[in-house]
Design a protein around this motif. Structure first.
Motif, short mmCIF file in Angstrom:
data_model
loop_
_atom_site.label_atom_id
_atom_site.label_comp_id
_atom_site.label_asym_id
_atom_site.label_seq_id
_atom_site.Cartn_x
_atom_site.Cartn_y
_atom_site.Cartn_z
N ASP A 101 0.84 -1.20 0.00
CA ASP A 101 0.00 0.00 0.00
C ASP A 101 0.87 1.25 0.00
OD1 ASP A 101 -2.25 -1.56 0.05
OD2 ASP A 101 -2.60 -1.34 2.20
N THR A 152 -5.08 6.34 0.32
CA THR A 152 -4.25 5.12 0.26
C THR A 152 -4.76 4.23 -0.86
OG1 THR A 152 -3.84 5.20 2.65
CG2 THR A 152 -3.45 3.09 1.53
N THR A 192 -3.45 0.45 -3.33
CA THR A 192 -2.56 -0.70 -3.41
C THR A 192 -1.89 -0.74 -4.78
OG1 THR A 192 -3.96 -1.95 -1.88
CG2 THR A 192 -2.38 -3.22 -3.21
#
Length: 211
Positions: free
Chosen positions: A50, A99, A101
């Motif tokens: 992440d 955030t 990934t």
């Protein structure tokens, strides 16, 4: 509504938006030019992990809406999760984080964050004639994880056989003559026995002649 009235309404709305921005920029407790910065500006992560960027908005109070987007790179169009406000609005510190990934493989992403000031659901930036809200960009480099090296098995040392001890040959006497092969024969006892036998035989023979 006449054209003049409609034009006046648009003018009033534009002036109101401009006044709102001016108030936020120079006359409120958050005085300054409306803007946004992203931190960190650059970073490197392993693929599959992440990455979080934090947007700080200036020139306006808490609650400003920030949009996060990966505009280019292996993770273009990735979905962001915002915190601490899940609706991606700034908190009391004028910050909000996004955030995502990095599961799109190796490469460099360009991340863009923009701030919108809404007036009754309409972008105040657009009403003020700016056209586009203030934005900032950051880059993210994704690399393949370094493989864990496989430990080399420890080889068992080969046992070296111990050499067989060699017996030293018997040493002959350094001086003197070698004794004869039959030097250990008991000659003296044999001679005595032989003489006794002859004496006995002679005595028997003399006795027979005397008879």
């Amino acid at each position: 509504m006449t054209k003049k009235t409609a034009l006046s309404a648009v003018t009033v709305a534009g002036l109101a938006a401009a006044a709102l921005l001016a108030f936020a920029a120079g006359r409120s407790a958050y005085a300054g030019v409306l803007g946004i910065t992203l931190d960190p500006p650059t970073a490197t992560n392993d693929v599959g992990t992440d990455h979080t960027v934090t947007a700080t908005v200036g020139g306006v109070g808490p609650g400003a809406l920030v949009t996060f987007e990966v505009t280019s790179g292996p993770n273009t169009g990735a979905t962001f999760t915002c915190s601490p406000n899940a609706d991606c609005t700034t908190d009391d510190t004028l910050e909000v984080s996004g955030t995502y990934t990095g599961d799109g493989g190796a490469g460099q992403d360009t991340i863009e964050a923009c701030v919108e000031i809404l007036l009754n659901g309409v972008s105040a930036n657009a009403l003020a004639g700016n056209g586009q809200p203030p934005c900032d960009t950051a880059t993210k480099d994704w690399v393949q994880p370094t493989p864990t090296p496989t430990p080399t098995p420890t080889s068992t040392p080969t046992q070296t056989p111990s050499p067989t001890p060699t017996q030293a040959p018997a040493q002959l006497p350094g001086t003197g003559t070698q004794p004869p092969a039959d030097a250990d024969f008991p000659w003296l006892p044999v001679a005595i026995v032989a003489l006794g036998a002859f004496a006995l035989a002679g005595g028997v023979l003399l006795r027979r002649r005397a008879d």
